[in-house]
Every structure is written in C-alpha cells, then in structure tokens.
Design a protein around this motif. Structure first.
Motif, mmCIF file in Angstrom:
data_model
loop_
_atom_site.group_PDB
_atom_site.id
_atom_site.type_symbol
_atom_site.label_atom_id
_atom_site.label_comp_id
_atom_site.label_asym_id
_atom_site.label_seq_id
_atom_site.Cartn_x
_atom_site.Cartn_y
_atom_site.Cartn_z
ATOM 1 N N LEU A 109 -12.415 8.444 -6.428
ATOM 2 C CA LEU A 109 -10.414 8.758 -6.902
ATOM 3 C C LEU A 109 -9.668 8.261 -5.367
ATOM 4 N N GLU A 110 -8.647 7.690 -5.848
ATOM 5 C CA GLU A 110 -7.319 7.002 -4.520
ATOM 6 C C GLU A 110 -6.044 6.963 -5.041
ATOM 7 N N GLY A 111 -5.070 7.248 -4.666
ATOM 8 C CA GLY A 111 -3.994 7.357 -4.698
ATOM 9 C C GLY A 111 -2.723 5.652 -5.534
ATOM 10 N N CYS A 112 -3.022 5.022 -4.369
ATOM 11 C CA CYS A 112 -3.051 3.959 -4.698
ATOM 12 C C CYS A 112 -3.029 3.027 -5.718
ATOM 13 N N ILE A 127 -20.954 14.579 -3.095
ATOM 14 C CA ILE A 127 -19.762 14.245 -3.039
ATOM 15 C C ILE A 127 -18.927 13.547 -1.279
ATOM 16 N N TYR A 128 -18.539 12.952 -1.184
ATOM 17 C CA TYR A 128 -18.136 12.130 -0.166
ATOM 18 C C TYR A 128 -16.313 11.967 0.191
ATOM 19 N N PHE A 129 -16.178 13.226 1.026
ATOM 20 C CA PHE A 129 -14.789 13.641 1.139
ATOM 21 C C PHE A 129 -14.228 12.155 2.784
ATOM 22 N N ASP A 130 -13.552 11.461 2.334
ATOM 23 C CA ASP A 130 -13.190 10.547 2.401
ATOM 24 C C ASP A 130 -11.794 10.066 2.575
ATOM 25 N N GLY A 131 -10.720 11.362 2.119
ATOM 26 C CA GLY A 131 -9.648 10.640 1.842
ATOM 27 C C GLY A 131 -8.580 11.024 2.666
ATOM 28 N N ASN A 132 -8.346 11.897 2.914
ATOM 29 C CA ASN A 132 -6.764 12.590 4.055
ATOM 30 C C ASN A 132 -7.311 13.760 5.233
ATOM 31 N N LEU A 152 -18.733 12.238 -6.453
ATOM 32 C CA LEU A 152 -17.285 12.143 -6.296
ATOM 33 C C LEU A 152 -17.446 11.845 -5.331
ATOM 34 N N GLU A 153 -16.302 10.754 -5.104
ATOM 35 C CA GLU A 153 -15.497 9.961 -3.615
ATOM 36 C C GLU A 153 -14.726 10.273 -3.983
ATOM 37 N N ILE A 154 -14.213 11.142 -2.049
ATOM 38 C CA ILE A 154 -12.720 11.641 -2.399
ATOM 39 C C ILE A 154 -12.077 10.215 -1.109
ATOM 40 N N VAL A 193 0.901 -1.234 -0.385
ATOM 41 C CA VAL A 193 -0.210 -0.281 0.290
ATOM 42 C C VAL A 193 1.084 0.952 0.460
ATOM 43 N N ALA A 194 0.421 2.024 -0.803
ATOM 44 C CA ALA A 194 1.065 3.361 -0.958
ATOM 45 C C ALA A 194 0.323 4.130 0.286
ATOM 46 N N ASP A 195 1.151 4.748 0.981
ATOM 47 C CA ASP A 195 0.958 5.242 2.179
ATOM 48 C C ASP A 195 0.630 7.099 1.952
ATOM 49 N N THR A 205 -11.062 6.036 -1.474
ATOM 50 C CA THR A 205 -11.829 4.553 -2.955
ATOM 51 C C THR A 205 -11.552 3.571 -1.256
ATOM 52 N N SER A 206 -10.473 3.532 -1.606
ATOM 53 C CA SER A 206 -9.650 2.553 -0.744
ATOM 54 C C SER A 206 -10.458 0.954 -1.329
ATOM 55 N N LEU A 207 -11.156 0.187 -0.750
ATOM 56 C CA LEU A 207 -11.610 -1.023 -1.512
ATOM 57 C C LEU A 207 -12.668 -0.735 -1.612
ATOM 58 N N GLY A 208 -13.642 -0.500 -2.157
ATOM 59 C CA GLY A 208 -14.899 0.713 -2.794
ATOM 60 C C GLY A 208 -15.912 0.139 -1.955
ATOM 61 N N LEU A 209 -15.696 0.416 -0.313
ATOM 62 C CA LEU A 209 -16.568 -0.460 0.072
ATOM 63 C C LEU A 209 -17.857 0.503 0.454
ATOM 64 N N ALA A 210 -17.448 2.014 0.199
ATOM 65 C CA ALA A 210 -18.414 3.024 -0.318
ATOM 66 C C ALA A 210 -19.044 3.300 -1.517
ATOM 67 N N ALA A 260 -10.321 -1.815 8.336
ATOM 68 C CA ALA A 260 -9.373 -0.570 8.844
ATOM 69 C C ALA A 260 -9.849 0.598 8.733
ATOM 70 N N ALA A 261 -9.977 0.652 7.275
ATOM 71 C CA ALA A 261 -10.037 1.549 5.767
ATOM 72 C C ALA A 261 -11.535 1.965 6.261
ATOM 73 N N GLY A 262 -11.964 0.661 5.597
ATOM 74 C CA GLY A 262 -13.034 1.076 5.075
ATOM 75 C C GLY A 262 -14.533 2.047 5.828
ATOM 76 N N ILE A 263 -15.367 1.869 5.290
ATOM 77 C CA ILE A 263 -17.025 2.683 5.725
ATOM 78 C C ILE A 263 -17.599 1.427 6.711
ATOM 79 N N THR A 265 -5.435 8.600 -8.508
ATOM 80 C CA THR A 265 -4.123 9.832 -8.320
ATOM 81 C C THR A 265 -4.111 10.287 -6.968
ATOM 82 N N GLU A 266 -3.268 11.643 -7.007
ATOM 83 C CA GLU A 266 -3.441 12.172 -5.763
ATOM 84 C C GLU A 266 -4.347 13.295 -5.712
ATOM 85 N N PHE A 267 -5.281 13.359 -4.826
ATOM 86 C CA PHE A 267 -6.524 13.780 -4.942
ATOM 87 C C PHE A 267 -6.300 15.333 -5.020
HETATM 88 C C1 LIG Z 1 -10.186 5.848 4.368
HETATM 89 S S1 LIG Z 1 -10.272 4.966 3.212
HETATM 90 C C2 LIG Z 1 -11.354 5.913 2.125
HETATM 91 C C3 LIG Z 1 -12.346 4.416 2.455
HETATM 92 C C4 LIG Z 1 -13.156 4.144 1.296
HETATM 93 N N1 LIG Z 1 -13.857 5.591 1.321
HETATM 94 C C5 LIG Z 1 -14.108 3.068 2.227
HETATM 95 O O1 LIG Z 1 -14.879 4.087 2.779
HETATM 96 O O2 LIG Z 1 -14.721 2.262 2.199
HETATM 97 C C6 LIG Z 1 -8.375 6.976 2.725
HETATM 98 C C7 LIG Z 1 -8.133 6.339 0.773
HETATM 99 O O3 LIG Z 1 -7.941 7.963 0.483
HETATM 100 C C8 LIG Z 1 -6.185 7.754 0.235
HETATM 101 N N2 LIG Z 1 -5.766 9.150 0.149
HETATM 102 C C9 LIG Z 1 -5.369 9.553 1.380
HETATM 103 N N3 LIG Z 1 -4.446 10.650 0.527
HETATM 104 C C10 LIG Z 1 -4.353 10.787 -0.608
HETATM 105 C C11 LIG Z 1 -4.111 11.506 -0.570
HETATM 106 N N4 LIG Z 1 -3.249 12.731 -0.756
HETATM 107 N N5 LIG Z 1 -4.549 11.067 -2.890
HETATM 108 C C12 LIG Z 1 -4.938 10.138 -2.683
HETATM 109 N N6 LIG Z 1 -5.208 8.851 -2.314
HETATM 110 C C13 LIG Z 1 -5.161 9.106 -1.227
HETATM 111 C C14 LIG Z 1 -5.586 6.657 0.786
HETATM 112 O O4 LIG Z 1 -4.994 5.614 0.305
HETATM 113 C C15 LIG Z 1 -6.906 5.316 1.493
HETATM 114 O O5 LIG Z 1 -6.816 4.644 0.528
#
Ligand SMILES: C[S@@+](CC[C@H](N)C(=O)[O-])C[C@H]1O[C@@H](n2cnc3c(N)ncnc32)[C@H](O)[C@@H]1O
Length: 259
Positions: A134-137, A180-185, A109-111, A62-64, A113-118, A85-88, A161-163
């Motif tokens: 959108l997902e960076g990893c 829009i669902y903000f669930d990234g950074n 728009l979802e910011i 995983v890219a952090d 994705t992680s594994l796409g649960l949301a 751990a990361a999913g909704i 992509t990086e957000f």
């Molecule tokens: C909390 S998880 C998303 C969970 C997802 N929405 C769900 O409920 O299943 C946040 C995701 O955002 C990605 N992420 C965090 N910061 C990022 C950034 N600046 N650019 C791209 N991806 C990023 C992480 O790799 C992680 O997979």
C-alpha cells in the motif's frame, strides 16, 4: 536525536543474543534466520534493484502524508534521494528477505511501499506468496511498479491508497496475511489503529514486523502497548524493528535481541 541515543543505550544494556534464549522457536529463528551470514543469490537482485534507483536522478512530485518530511524541504524530489531517505537499508532488506524465506508466508501485506525496496525483499523471499503493498503517493508508486516489473517481481499487487481507508474498507476477516510489514505512518495513533484493524486477520502462524519502534517517545509507547496485548505471545525487539507472534502454544515472553 537525544531520545534515540538514550533509547539505543538502554537497548544495548538489555539486549542479548541467542545464547540467552531458551525458547526453541525463537532460538531456531535467531540461529537459522537472523544470524545467517551466508550470502544468497537473491541478494544480487536486491542490490541491482537498489542500484538502479540510486542511479535515477529524475524527479517526482511526492504527496506528503502526515507530518511532512524531516529530510526534504520540497515535494519535488530526486528519486535516488527518496530511495536513500525512505527506503529500507541493504542489511535490513536482506534480513527481511531471510525472514520471509524462513516462514514462507503465502499472503503478505506491506503498509508503506515507497519505491519498493522492501517489497522486492518480500517478493524474493517467497515468489509463490501473494503480496499486497500500500502506498498513498501515486507518483512514488508508479516508480515502484516499473521497478517491480523490470525485475520480474510479478507476485506483487501494488495498491495506491490512503492506509486507513484501505484497511477500513477491506473485509479483513477474509484475508489471512501471514506476514505484515508496518512501515508507513510512524505515529502511535496510526500504528495502533492499523494494529486494531488488522487483528481479525491473525492466524497462529502470523508474524508482524513494526519498523522504527524506538523512533520517538510515541512510537515507543505504541510498541509497549502492542507487545503487552493479550493476543501476542512472543515479541522480539531488535531496536529498529519489533516483531510479534501470536502462537498460542508459546508462553508469553519478550526478547530484546542484538543483530
Ligand atoms: C518509510 S516509507 C516506506 C519504505 C518502504 N517500506 C521501504 O522500505 O522501501 C513510507 C511510505 O508510506 C507512505 N505513507 C505514509 N503515510 C501514509 C498514509 N497514511 N497513507 C498512504 N501512504 C502513506 C509514504 O508516502 C511513504 O512512501
């Protein structure tokens, strides 16, 4: 942890249910959507999507992004553990499904994705909607993509992509994301940056959902700034989520709602 407990106690003290709400828009939203306890056929699909991830003991690298993980020590992670751990949560996914189904946004728009649960909840909420997630990893997104395909959730456009770079590059005014669902950074700086970059896309019907608004003092400050923004009329704090609306016909009002 202490901050979150204190925040939660404050939330409980201030929070109300639908009986204290006079706005017909918010009252209907709460009674017909938030508090809708009836089971839905789509919940079966949401559960199956989750179950298949929880059964997946393969590992991915995983890219952090940002400050790293509080849960994981290594970047090689078991997929089931990432889902946990990361999913909704199951309940939240069902609520996200109901919110999408209630408002029927055609462009989402979802910011994060992680594994796409949301994503699966957004997709099932309106199968006719166009969903960008959108997902960076890349490795995490590869699993999300194959899951979405497996469950025939074909209305999703997954973007690796990086957000900030995606949101910077986008000709935002040509998009009108209705949800829009903000669930990234989950940092104040990033949340407010995405908020500003996405403001040109708002319409009167837009709804934005911010995850983890009481996660840290910084996120709480971001939420205070967001809910007081002049473009926002109605805001709803459910502790985990902050929802905001831009409906010009509504008087400015802030609700703290137990769900
Ligand atoms: C909390 S998880 C998303 C969970 C997802 N929405 C769900 O409920 O299943 C946040 C995701 O955002 C990605 N992420 C965090 N910061 C990022 C950034 N600046 N650019 C791209 N991806 C990023 C992480 O790799 C992680 O997979």
């Amino acid at each position: 942890m202490f901050f979150q407990i204190k925040s939660y106690l404050q939330f409980l003290w201030h929070s109300k249910n639908e009986h204290a709400v006079h706005s017909p828009f918010v009252f209907n939203f709460l009674t017909k959507c938030f508090y809708d306890k009836k089971s839905k056929p789509e919940y079966v699909i949401l559960r199956a999507y989750r179950k298949s991830l929880l059964a997946n003991k393969n590992t991915i690298e995983v890219a952090d992004f940002g400050s790293g993980s509080k849960v994981f020590k290594s970047n090689i992670r078991v997929i089931s553990k990432v889902a946990n751990a990361a999913g909704i949560s199951r309940k939240r996914a069902e609520l996200l499904f109901r919110i999408t189904n209630y408002f029927q946004p055609d462009c989402i728009l979802e910011i994060g994705t992680s594994l796409g649960l949301a994503t699966s909840a957004l997709s099932l909420g309106n199968l006719k909607a166009k969903i960008t997630t959108l997902e960076g990893c890349p490795n995490t997104m590869a699993i999300a993509k194959s899951q979405l395909q497996l469950f025939h959730l074909d209305n999703v456009n997954p973007v690796v992509t990086e957000f900030s770079s995606y949101l910077d590059d986008l000709r935002l005014s040509t998009f009108d994301f209705k949800l829009i669902y903000f669930d990234g950074n989950h940092s104040k700086k990033a949340t407010l940056e995405y908020f500003d970059l996405l403001l040109p896309t708002i319409t009167n019907e837009t709804v934005w959902i911010f995850d983890d608004i009481h996660w840290s003092p910084d996120m709480k400050k971001a939420w205070e700034i967001i809910k007081n923004h002049p473009k926002i009329t109605v805001s709803i704090d459910t502790f985990q989520w902050g929802l905001v609306f831009f409906r010009r016909e509504q008087p400015k009002e802030h609700f703290v709602i137990r769900i």
